[in-house]
Design an enzyme around this catalytic site. Structure first.
Site, short mmCIF file in Angstrom:
data_model
loop_
_atom_site.label_atom_id
_atom_site.label_comp_id
_atom_site.label_asym_id
_atom_site.label_seq_id
_atom_site.Cartn_x
_atom_site.Cartn_y
_atom_site.Cartn_z
N ARG A 53 0.82 -1.23 0.00
CA ARG A 53 0.00 0.00 0.00
C ARG A 53 0.85 1.27 0.00
O ARG A 53 0.42 2.33 0.46
CB ARG A 53 -0.98 0.03 1.17
CG ARG A 53 -1.98 -1.09 1.13
CD ARG A 53 -3.25 -0.74 1.88
NE ARG A 53 -4.19 -1.83 1.78
CZ ARG A 53 -4.24 -2.85 2.60
NH1 ARG A 53 -3.40 -2.91 3.63
NH2 ARG A 53 -5.11 -3.81 2.43
N LYS A 69 3.03 11.72 -10.87
CA LYS A 69 2.18 10.89 -11.75
C LYS A 69 2.95 9.61 -12.05
O LYS A 69 4.08 9.65 -12.56
CB LYS A 69 1.86 11.62 -13.06
CG LYS A 69 0.77 12.65 -12.92
CD LYS A 69 0.36 13.18 -14.29
CE LYS A 69 -0.73 14.22 -14.15
NZ LYS A 69 -1.06 14.87 -15.44
N GLU A 97 9.46 19.35 -23.97
CA GLU A 97 8.88 19.61 -22.64
C GLU A 97 9.53 20.83 -21.99
O GLU A 97 8.88 21.54 -21.23
CB GLU A 97 9.04 18.38 -21.74
CG GLU A 97 8.27 17.13 -22.20
CD GLU A 97 6.78 17.15 -21.91
OE1 GLU A 97 6.25 18.18 -21.42
OE2 GLU A 97 6.12 16.13 -22.19
N LYS A 138 7.34 23.68 -12.90
CA LYS A 138 6.47 22.52 -12.65
C LYS A 138 6.16 22.40 -11.16
O LYS A 138 5.01 22.14 -10.77
CB LYS A 138 7.10 21.23 -13.19
CG LYS A 138 6.20 20.03 -12.90
CD LYS A 138 6.29 18.92 -13.88
CE LYS A 138 5.17 17.90 -13.58
NZ LYS A 138 5.19 16.75 -14.42
N GLU A 189 -4.43 17.64 -10.39
CA GLU A 189 -4.97 18.15 -11.65
C GLU A 189 -6.47 18.41 -11.62
O GLU A 189 -7.23 17.94 -12.46
CB GLU A 189 -4.60 17.20 -12.80
CG GLU A 189 -4.63 17.91 -14.15
CD GLU A 189 -4.02 17.09 -15.27
OE1 GLU A 189 -2.88 16.63 -15.12
OE2 GLU A 189 -4.69 16.93 -16.30
N ARG A 231 -2.97 22.44 -13.03
CA ARG A 231 -1.99 21.46 -13.51
C ARG A 231 -2.24 21.11 -14.97
O ARG A 231 -1.33 20.70 -15.68
CB ARG A 231 -2.00 20.21 -12.62
CG ARG A 231 -0.89 19.24 -12.99
CD ARG A 231 -0.60 18.20 -11.94
NE ARG A 231 0.44 17.31 -12.41
CZ ARG A 231 1.13 16.47 -11.65
NH1 ARG A 231 0.88 16.41 -10.36
NH2 ARG A 231 2.05 15.68 -12.16
N ASN A 255 -0.40 20.38 -19.86
CA ASN A 255 -0.78 19.59 -21.04
C ASN A 255 -0.76 20.43 -22.31
O ASN A 255 -1.31 20.00 -23.33
CB ASN A 255 -2.18 18.98 -20.84
CG ASN A 255 -2.20 18.07 -19.63
OD1 ASN A 255 -1.23 17.36 -19.38
ND2 ASN A 255 -3.28 18.10 -18.88
N HIS A 267 -0.46 18.75 -25.62
CA HIS A 267 -0.62 17.30 -25.41
C HIS A 267 -1.88 16.71 -26.04
O HIS A 267 -1.91 15.52 -26.32
CB HIS A 267 -0.58 16.97 -23.91
CG HIS A 267 0.82 16.97 -23.34
ND1 HIS A 267 1.61 18.11 -23.34
CD2 HIS A 267 1.57 15.98 -22.80
CE1 HIS A 267 2.78 17.81 -22.79
NE2 HIS A 267 2.79 16.53 -22.47
N HIS A 278 -1.19 13.54 -28.12
CA HIS A 278 -1.74 12.21 -27.83
C HIS A 278 -2.45 11.63 -29.06
O HIS A 278 -2.36 10.44 -29.33
CB HIS A 278 -2.68 12.25 -26.62
CG HIS A 278 -1.92 12.46 -25.34
ND1 HIS A 278 -2.51 12.97 -24.20
CD2 HIS A 278 -0.63 12.24 -25.02
CE1 HIS A 278 -1.59 13.05 -23.25
NE2 HIS A 278 -0.45 12.62 -23.71
N HIS A 291 7.42 11.03 -27.80
CA HIS A 291 6.47 11.87 -27.06
C HIS A 291 6.87 13.36 -27.12
O HIS A 291 6.04 14.22 -27.44
CB HIS A 291 6.36 11.39 -25.61
CG HIS A 291 5.47 12.26 -24.78
ND1 HIS A 291 4.09 12.28 -24.93
CD2 HIS A 291 5.75 13.19 -23.83
CE1 HIS A 291 3.57 13.16 -24.10
NE2 HIS A 291 4.55 13.72 -23.41
N1 GLY Z 1 3.21 15.70 -17.46
C1 GLY Z 1 2.12 16.46 -17.01
C2 GLY Z 1 1.94 16.45 -15.54
O1 GLY Z 1 2.80 15.98 -14.82
O2 GLY Z 1 0.93 16.89 -15.05
#
Ligand code: GLY
Length: 371
Positions: A122, A144, A186, A228, A238, A242, A246, A249, A253, A267
């Site tokens: 956990r 993430k 990025e 960031k 998010e 946040r 994107n 993106h 995507h 990417h």
């Molecule tokens: N790569 C986008 C984020 O970390 O929210």
């Protein structure tokens, strides 16, 4: 000389250490975090050949015992079979709740090892030691973690913040040119979304960036991480701001899905093309001046980066199909695509109010240039 960027998340706060030679300092940096002198390193075969001996030596110098799992390199590793294998391996190695998992590698390893750490008993703590530019400025920061499903990219995962990020800027000097340039997709995104001065600095330092000058790399990684970290501190999961991360993106995507997540489009290359498309659509909608997308394309051209659909080898589907693919993005709510658009360089915002006819027109123009 290394820099520290702090990610302020209350009890889940952590530092990002940035500088040359830090892989060889991992043992010293990590020692204060350990309850017992025991870590598990997950990496891939490419990164292992370059950096594993160095990190093991640095850990063993601190009398930390190390077990290592070396996975195949590539996006295919971010999948259920490698995930279950990694979790079972961590259990076999008797990694306990207070032990530390180290993710040594690019975005694939960081996401997979972070997710394994998130579910093991956990949740065990983990350290990101990102070795690609994309991982140093984006995927290793913000918690993430996850794997891909046959239904799409990053659809299975968890938010699990690392205890520490160790970004060794020397590792960037060993990257293949294509991966390095893709990672810059990025980096420049941060300037485009929220820091005009940073974008201007990147324009002015394109030559030293391309030659991978150590000081230029350290400044670019630090500024990207600062931007960031500030956004993640405001909106960890998010719910709002946040989503600015994107930028580019939604287009990216769709293009990654259209090219089968293959070597045809990395990417970061998709992010660069996606940012150029987002600025072009913003200009046509009258949100920003036409000079902004032109300036962005000129920067991408100077940096020898991909900037438009014709830079993607072989055929792409129609604009209609690309828009359909955008509707499968995670960011769709109530059937509406939420785009990140811009009022200028450094002034991005999220909106569902985007004229899809303009999106179609911009895509059609670039698809026609391709044929
Ligand atoms: N790569 C986008 C984020 O970390 O929210």
């Amino acid at each position: 000389m290394n820099d520290t960027v702090h990610v302020e998340l209350g009890a889940r706060s952590y530092d990002i250490q940035i500088g040359p030679g830090l892989i060889g300092e991992t043992g010293r940096l990590l020692r204060p975090y350990l309850d017992r002198a025991r870590v598990a390193v997950i990496t891939d075969e490419n990164v292992a050949a370059l950096h594993l001996e160095n990190i093991i030596n640095s850990l063993e110098q601190q009398e930390i015992s190390v077990s290592t799992l070396i996975l195949p390199a590539g996006e295919g590793t971010k999948s259920w079979p490698h995930f279950t294998h990694s979790v079972d391996w961590l259990l076999e190695e008797q990694i306990e709740r207070n032990d530390m998992v180290i993710a040594l590698g690019g975005g694939v390893i960081g996401d997979l090892a972070g997710f394994a750490a998130a579910v093991l008993r956990r949740g065990v703590r983990f350290v990101q030691v990102p070795t690609s530019l994309l991982a140093q400025v984006d995927s290793s920061v913000g918690g993430k973690t996850g794997i891909n499903s046959r239904h799409g990219k990053n659809l299975i995962g968890a938010f699990h913040q690392p205890a520490l990020v160790v970004a060794d800027t020397d590792a960037l000097r060993t990257l293949p040119e294509r991966d390095f340039l893709a990672g810059n997709g990025e980096v420049m995104k941060y300037g485009l979304l929220g820091d005009y001065n940073f974008f201007q600095w990147l324009e002015e330092h394109s030559l030293s960036f391309l030659s991978r000058d150590p000081d230029t790399l350290a400044i670019a990684v630090r500024r990207s991480c600062e931007i960031k970290a500030a956004i993640v501190a405001r909106d960890e999961t998010e719910q709002g701001d946040r989503a600015l991360l994107n930028l580019g993106h939604t287009f990216c995507h769709a293009l990654e899905a259209a090219t089968g997540y293959s070597e045809r489009l990395l990417h970061g290359e998709g992010v660069a093309i996606g940012c150029a498309l987002a600025f072009e659509v913003s200009a046509r909608m009258g949100l920003c001046s036409q000079e902004d997308p032109s300036r962005l394309r000129a920067y991408l051209h100077n940096m020898k980066m991909k900037s438009q659909l014709s830079d993607i080898p072989s055929n792409l589907p129609s604009s209609e199909r690309l828009i359909q693919l955008m509707h499968q993005d995670k960011k769709v709510r109530d059937g509406q695509i939420h785009f990140v658009m811009a009022r200028g360089i450094g002034q991005a915002f999220v909106t569902p109010d985007v004229d899809l006819d303009i999106v179609r027109q911009v895509l059609d123009e670039q698809l026609a240039d391709k044929s």
